[in-house]
Scaffold this motif. Sequence first.
Motif: not given
Length: 713
Positions: A676-702
């Motif tokens: 989903a993050v990668s598809e958003l970055a593609q949709r934003l196109g050349d205007r996007l310089e960087s997009l970062e999630i830190n942290p993406l918290l993973v707890r089982g399926s959450d």
Amino acid sequence: MTVIDDVRADGVTLEQIQTLFNPRTIALIGATDKSVWSLSIYKNLLNSGYAGEVYLVNPKGIEVHGVQSYPSIAALPERVDLAFVMVGTGVVLQVMQDVADAGIPAAVVLTSGFGEVGAEGARLEAELVRIAQEGGVTILGPNGNGYVNLASNTIPYGLAISGTIRSGGIGVGLQSGALASAVIQLIQTRNAGLSLLCSMGNESMVSLTDVMRYLVADEATKVLALFIESIRKPEEFREIAQAALAAGKPIVALKVGRSVMGAKAAQAHTGSLVGDDAVMDAVFRQAGVIRVNSLEDLIVTADLLASTGPLPGPRVGFVTPSGGACELISDRSEDEGIEIPEFTPETIARLKEVLPDFAAARNPIDVTGYILIDGTLAIRALETVDDDPNIDEIVYIAELPHVVADHDVAVERFARQAEVMRNTKKPVIVISNTLVDITPAGREVAAAAHFPTVVGGMHHGIAALGAAIRWSEQYRAARAQSAAPAIELEPLEVESAPGEVFAERRASLLLAENGVPTVPHVLVTSADQAADAAEQLGCPVVIKLHADEIAHKSDIGGVKLNIASADAARTAFEQVVEAGRTAGVAEPAALVQPMRGAGVELIVGVVRDPQWGPVLAVGLGGIWVEVFKDSTLHMLPVTHEQVKEGLRSLRSAKLLEGARGTQAADLDAVADAVVAVSELAQRLGDRLESLEINPLLVRGSDVEALDALITWR
């Protein structure tokens, strides 16, 4: 229309490359007895058995290399297909004009002194290209040695080639003139089969990707071997690599010139994870290009794949004449991820009937020194292993003879083995003990016995086998994926200013609106609002400074964790906004979020590489990003399965598997969020310089994004 037959923007077509590499007549311009280059090229053409006419052009019209030359291109008795230009730098432009005026469609320019020497040389090269383009001439070079085309017995190559080269399925493109002859010698000494070798020179017109396109379309070529200094046309390279994968033609590449690129976006941690060479690895991996680190591995790997094509699986049975070889094979196979399964009880029982009593009937098989008494021992063991359902392919350790006392006896012995290998149900890969030269005597025996390719040495051979197995899996996956319809993503317009930074609130809202799971938050501008939000969300909560100009809030004391009450929320609010004021924020506010429990913290970021475009990095996040730099890179677009494979490749993958009793991560849920993050970055196109999630918290399926940052170009 495919990438193989389309017309390049600068006008070089596949048809032009085919004319360049398959001329019916050739003229050597600047031929002279005083030049070792001239004599070498002429002898190479004669010795190759070239069927067309070779004309020599010397301004004096004298006898050269024992034949009469012509004083000018215009004096030639017919229009030739290829001009090999080896005159001085000062007269190359005039010669190229003469070539164009004569209607010659292709030229190899050996002469140096162009773009490789500086600005004045670059100006000369640009003029050379202008003359050629206006006259309809396709140039290979300048500053290049030419090529060797064994598929058509055409060798307009500038350095002497001693001995013969076996015709076969390896097509070579080299961005190095000096190493071309070393590669030819290695191909000769390993008795590998060559279709075409091209020394690129300055790539003024014909580029490495043009040669790749030709080799993918060429029926004689089974595998491409590339020595790469730089990739000048990234998109074209990726497209042709994907076409090669679809066609079942492996590309093996030695990429030199490793360097560490500066951070792509100063605001993002992701930039520290992405360097030139790491991006190159990602490009190769996703495009199905096998990357190697030596010339030996380049040719050995290409030689193996040219003889086998796609392999059926990772489970290998080994037949060797040595216990030491079995140990070495076991170690190297583990390094390469090659499976060495146990034989079935039926196979073991049959092996015990074949092997001497003191030999162990296990994989890898050591047939022991008894092979000196019974020369059929190893090949009978191979026949037995061929019936084992646990095995996908068989490696047979064997050597061609270095010297031959009785040629007929040697041919008969190797012919018997070759016949068995031709009739097996499973592919058989023959690997020698060491990477030694195959002698002329060995080549003669192999040719007469129709003995298969002998891959050079167990160390390099097992590396090549591992690469071939991985490539084969990717080839099958690519074929399956090609049947699925492509997903078109709609461009997404977001109101933003050039260079603007979206800090957590705006970034999180954009992520949430586009399918990325994010932790809820409340924006507050007073201590009382912070207390109310804490009660609304349920303590404990996190209170963070809200200020787009502060990228890393924790560095200035702008994050307070484990806030357990409304009163504590008031105090925390005052502390974070004061930290903001101290850092120069005019009107600081705060975000209140529910405090999440323990889990695995990942970083998911997209950064724009200046050559290859958006690069996705996924790795261990939180405070460990720049400590361990444990990440996997992908070029966009990326698939769900590619993300999962990348997660499994992390050094920290054990954390995701549930180390020491912790909850295992749902990799499908993580991959869904990353895609989903990668598809958003593609949709934003050349205007996007960087997009970062830190942290993406993973707890089982959450899976939740706890913090985010977006920088616009």
